[in-house]
Design an enzyme around this catalytic site. Structure first.
Site: not given
Ligand code: UD1
Ligand code: CA
Length: 464
Positions: A13, A19, A78, A83-84, A145, A410, A445
């Protein structure tokens, strides 16, 4: 005796994932809600390896922090990425002195199943092979591949960019997943050169090297080529997401769920849904959600990590996160249930209602334009249109309690902390700052004053 062989998993990984054109390392891109690497680790768990090593490079710090919940994963870095083959070489120090089988996985091949990995290890160990390559026969081999065979046996693997037109015709591809015998592996890797189109050290070259040395190389052709789809671009990510969704939708439909338009229905793999539930177009159900039987989920609803019991109805355009909805309840349209909300049996949450950390008891209703936060609401309560719990004083959150059978008129503001007693009424338009006792009417109120003849007098003054 075969079963006594140790297995070690190494996952590559470190690549940038050029891409993808992304700042995020490729393996942290999400597939149906989880990073690609998570899917791969889940498959690896199925073979219970003695060690698990992740080769990281690009975005190493991001990857390390994404793995905090996985203490069994070790890291090797790495740098640079050559490369792999070079990537696998980095794992040598972690495997020194060990023996058995190395299972090599790619962080960008997320559909691989544990069952296939078990078969790979069994095939490899039963044959006593030095290497076993998982391959697949596909319609469109482009980019992979190719497996070149002589007399039926694998002779070498040729990368797309290095392949002749004839080799490009081959439809058997390398999945990038292998089992290796540890004993000859690292010494042989040192023999790989980088004379190829990309100037990289290709792990795939190991196959020809082994064949030259007369070491036994096997293949395992996987039954379902979808499983080994690699993700290199956002298009491939979308294609693979589509495969996962389609599989899930088909599973659900086979189990008795109606999905009106599978093409626009997004249901994560771990979601459970009961029979006779109907899912309308444009619905997303994510994470560890559970939806019961005989529910109806209308269009454009998003449900994340929530539980919805049998016979509930979710009307159009709702967002429901981390909440529970009991049997026979109705929610929406346009409702927002934020985490830790609970809607009781047969309760109703109507349009433009937001709940946060709020429990609504059985049979209670909040049908229109309401915010209920940090509230505990009993059974059979009626919450009128435009009710607001004022739960936040700018520093702290405060609770509101509304007991069974209460009626909130309400356009009421409930200024928390506050309690409305059993069966109490709150008059419409009230700003309630004090508790209302059981059975009382709370009214808070300004009184209305009517000014008689005001309109006529105004006209007489010539103001209109
Ligand atoms: C690779 C295989 C190809 C196979 C395909 C399957 C090689 C040379 N080719 O090609 O035969 O069909 O996978 O998906 O092996 N990585 C590193 N360090 C590196 C380079 C890559 O860790 O220096 C990692 C990547 O992050 C990725 C994996 O290895 O997770 C595969 O690399 P990628 O560049 O995607 O290889 P492909 O071109 O797909
Ligand atoms: Ca790849």
């Amino acid at each position: 005796m075969l079963t006594s062989l140790e297995t070690h998993v190494v996952i590559l990984a470190a690549g940038q994932g050029t891409r993808m054109k992304s700042k995020l390392p490729k393996v942290l891109h999400r597939l149906v809600g989880r990073p690609l690497i998570d899917h791969v680790l889940q498959a690896a768990d199925a073979i219970a390896p003695s060690t698990m090593t992740l080769v990281i490079g690009h975005g190493a710090d991001l990857l390390r922090s994404a793995m905090v919940s996985r203490p069994n994963v070790g890291f090797v870095v790495q740098e640079p990425q050559l490369g792999t083959a070079h990537a696998l070489q980095q794992a040598e120090p972690r495997l020194a002195g060990r023996q058995g089988t190395v299972v090599l996985l790619s962080g960008d091949v997320p559909l691989l199943t544990g069952a296939t990995l078990r078969r790979l290890v069994e095939t490899h160990q039963a044959a006593g092979a030095a290497a076993t390559v998982a391959t697949a026969i596909v319609e469109r081999p482009y980019g992979y591949g190719r497996i070149v065979r002589t007399k039926g046996r694998i002779a070498r693997i040729v990368e797309e960019r290095d392949a002749s037109p004839e080799v490009r015709q081959i439809r058997e591809i390398n999945s990038g997943i292998y089992a290796f015998d540890l004993a000859p592996l690292f010494e042989a890797l040192r023999g790989i050169a980088s004379q190829n189109a990309q100037g990289e050290y290709y792990l795939t070259d190991l196959i020809a090297i082994y064949r030259r040395r007369k070491l036994p190389v096997e293949t395992l052709v996987v039954d379902n080529p979808q499983e080994i789809r690699g993700i290199n671009s956002r298009t491939e990510l979308a294609e693979v997401s589509h495969i996962v969704r389609q599989t899930k939708n088909e599973e659900l439909m086979a189990a008795g769920v109606t999905i009106i338009d599978p093409a626009t229905t997004y249901i994560d793999p771990d979601v459970e849904i009961g029979a006779d539930t109907v899912i309308h177009p444009g619905v997303s159900i994510e994470g560890q959600s559970r939806v019961g039987a005989a529910c109806e989920i209308h269009s454009h609803v998003r449900i994340v990590g929530s539980e919805i019991a049998d016979k509930s109805v979710i009307l159009n355009f709702c967002l429901i996160i981390g909440s529970r909805i009991a049997e026979g309840a109705s929610v929406g349209p346009f409702a927002h249930l934020r985490p830790e909300s609970v809607v009781g049996e047969r309760a109703k949450i109507g349009n433009f209602v937001e709940l946060k950390k709020t429990t609504m008891g059985a049979g209670s209703k909040a049908n229109h334009l309401t915010y209920l936060g940090d509230a505990t609401i009993g059974e059979r309560v009626n919450v009128g249109a435009g009710t607001i719990t004022c739960n936040y004083d700018g520093t702290r959150k405060h609770p509101t309690i509304i007991e069974d059978g209460a009626f909130i008129g309400s356009d009421t503001q409930l200024i928390a902390p506050v309690r409305i007693g059993k069966g109490a009424y709150v008059a419409a338009g009230s700003s309630i700052t004090e508790d209302v006792p059981d059975g009382a009417l709370g009214i808070a109120r300004g009184r209305q004053a009517n000014v008689d003849g005001w309109v006529e007098r105004r006209k007489a003054q010539g103001k209109d």
